[in-house]
Design a protein around this motif. Structure first.
Motif, PDB file in Angstrom:
ATOM      1  N   ALA A 128       4.075  -2.982  -0.427  1.00 18.67           N
ATOM      2  CA  ALA A 128       3.227  -2.940  -1.625  1.00 18.67           C
ATOM      3  C   ALA A 128       3.736  -1.950  -2.675  1.00 18.67           C
ATOM      4  N   GLY A 129       4.780  -1.180  -2.370  1.00 17.03           N
ATOM      5  CA  GLY A 129       5.419  -0.341  -3.371  1.00 17.03           C
ATOM      6  C   GLY A 129       4.785   1.002  -3.651  1.00 17.03           C
ATOM      7  N   PRO A 130       4.312   1.747  -2.640  1.00 15.06           N
ATOM      8  CA  PRO A 130       3.772   3.082  -2.919  1.00 15.06           C
ATOM      9  C   PRO A 130       4.876   4.049  -3.320  1.00 15.06           C
ATOM     10  N   ALA A 131       4.506   5.092  -4.056  1.00 14.75           N
ATOM     11  CA  ALA A 131       5.473   6.128  -4.413  1.00 14.75           C
ATOM     12  C   ALA A 131       5.891   6.922  -3.177  1.00 14.75           C
ATOM     13  N   ALA A 132       4.961   7.097  -2.247  1.00 16.96           N
ATOM     14  CA  ALA A 132       5.249   7.797  -0.993  1.00 16.96           C
ATOM     15  C   ALA A 132       4.373   7.196   0.092  1.00 16.96           C
TER      16      ALA A 132
ATOM     17  N   THR B 171       0.395   7.531  -3.703  1.00 18.08           N
ATOM     18  CA  THR B 171       0.702   8.077  -2.380  1.00 18.08           C
ATOM     19  C   THR B 171      -0.211   7.409  -1.375  1.00 18.08           C
ATOM     20  N   ALA B 172       0.348   6.584  -0.521  1.00 15.52           N
ATOM     21  CA  ALA B 172      -0.416   5.848   0.476  1.00 15.52           C
ATOM     22  C   ALA B 172      -0.451   6.656   1.765  1.00 15.52           C
ATOM     23  N   ILE B 173      -1.664   7.055   2.182  1.00 17.83           N
ATOM     24  CA  ILE B 173      -1.852   7.822   3.408  1.00 17.83           C
ATOM     25  C   ILE B 173      -2.484   6.886   4.436  1.00 17.83           C
ATOM     26  N   VAL B 174      -1.696   6.454   5.397  1.00 22.11           N
ATOM     27  CA  VAL B 174      -2.149   5.478   6.389  1.00 22.11           C
ATOM     28  C   VAL B 174      -2.667   6.236   7.608  1.00 22.11           C
TER      29      VAL B 174
ATOM     30  N   LYS C 110      -3.161  15.845  -2.924  1.00 12.85           N
ATOM     31  CA  LYS C 110      -4.389  15.670  -3.711  1.00 12.85           C
ATOM     32  C   LYS C 110      -4.113  15.288  -5.162  1.00 12.85           C
ATOM     33  N   ASP C 111      -3.069  15.830  -5.749  1.00 12.99           N
ATOM     34  CA  ASP C 111      -2.751  15.550  -7.145  1.00 12.99           C
ATOM     35  C   ASP C 111      -1.617  14.539  -7.297  1.00 12.99           C
ATOM     36  N   ARG C 112      -1.400  13.730  -6.268  1.00 12.99           N
ATOM     37  CA  ARG C 112      -0.317  12.747  -6.293  1.00 12.99           C
ATOM     38  C   ARG C 112      -0.863  11.324  -6.188  1.00 12.99           C
ATOM     39  N   ALA C 113      -1.997  11.087  -6.834  1.00 13.22           N
ATOM     40  CA  ALA C 113      -2.634   9.761  -6.862  1.00 13.22           C
ATOM     41  C   ALA C 113      -2.756   9.165  -5.459  1.00 13.22           C
ATOM     42  N   PRO C 114      -3.432   9.871  -4.538  1.00 17.03           N
ATOM     43  CA  PRO C 114      -3.500   9.361  -3.170  1.00 17.03           C
ATOM     44  C   PRO C 114      -4.506   8.227  -3.018  1.00 17.03           C
ATOM     45  N   VAL C 115      -4.278   7.399  -2.023  1.00 14.29           N
ATOM     46  CA  VAL C 115      -5.263   6.449  -1.545  1.00 14.29           C
ATOM     47  C   VAL C 115      -5.164   6.464  -0.019  1.00 14.29           C
ATOM     48  N   VAL C 116      -6.316   6.587   0.641  1.00 13.41           N
ATOM     49  CA  VAL C 116      -6.343   6.630   2.104  1.00 13.41           C
ATOM     50  C   VAL C 116      -6.556   5.211   2.616  1.00 13.41           C
TER      51      VAL C 116
END
Length: 223
Positions: free
Chosen positions: A157-161, A133-136, A28-34
């Motif tokens: 695309a270079g996500p941190a995680a 943080t990319a959550i696929v 949640k606090d790791r700049a996520p994008v779903v």
């Protein structure tokens, strides 16, 4: 997967997303994008994005089916500056699928992806996932062809995680895919895996209108 009984299933894709979300709170606090695979993954992802308070974006992936057996994935294609094609070598060999068919079908599916991108996003460019943080997310994993294509494109695309989250998946496929992501979340991994829809009471086909509504709900404005 302790909350599952032997015959228990998800009510629908949104119920699956609500059940997945607690296991993803660590991001949640790791700049996520779903990033939901369009179309079914978006119906799962909308609930995860709501809980994490982050954007929901579509990933446009299309399966390349075996000739005359379209439900069996010979591979998949995902769009992007350089479209990514991933094939399933075992299926292609078994079904004797020629490379020329893969190329022609990939072109046809990319045209459908372009139509969907225009319908869902209009002129809005894809979200920048670099450093986030990319959550696929998808509604399930069988052979994994579509998800593999999506992961390759998102990683580029270079996500941190890079995190993969699915409500249900074939255990052997998930084991093979663990090395392709930084984390994998899947609460239901049956060894006897049939169709993904068997693990949902409601597994209706998600239409274009529903996708547009999901994106509007998650992101607060029409595409």
């Amino acid at each position: 997967m302790g909350w599952f009984g032997s015959a228990e299933r998800y009510a629908d894709r949104r119920d699956a997303g609500r059940r997945l979300a607690p296991d993803l709170m660590v991001y949640k606090d790791r700049a996520p994008v779903v990033l939901g695979l369009a179309r079914g993954g978006l119906a799962v992802g909308v609930e995860i994005a709501r809980v994490l308070g982050c954007p929901l974006e579509p990933v446009f992936v299309r399966k390349i089916g075996v000739p005359h057996h379209e439900e069996l994935a010979a591979g998949a294609v995902v769009d992007g500056p350089t479209p990514e094609i991933v094939t399933n070598p075992d299926v292609c060999r078994m079904a004797r699928v020629p490379e020329s068919y893969i190329a022609a079908e990939a072109a046809r599916q990319l045209a459908e992806i372009a139509r969907r991108r225009g319908a869902y996003l209009g002129d809005r460019p894809p979200a920048d996932v670099a450093g986030r943080t990319a959550i696929v997310v998808d509604d399930g994993i069988a052979t994994g062809a579509s998800m593999r294509a999506a992961l390759i494109a998102v990683r580029r695309a270079g996500p941190a995680a890079l995190v993969m989250a699915v409500p249900v998946g074939a255990d052997d496929t998930l084991r093979e895919m663990e090395a392709e992501v930084d984390a994998l979340v899947c609460p239901l991994r049956p060894r006897d895996f049939g169709a993904i829809g068997a693990f949902y009471r409601d597994f209706h086909q998600v239409g274009d209108g529903e996708v547009v509504a999901l994106l509007r709900e998650a992101n607060g404005s029409p595409p």
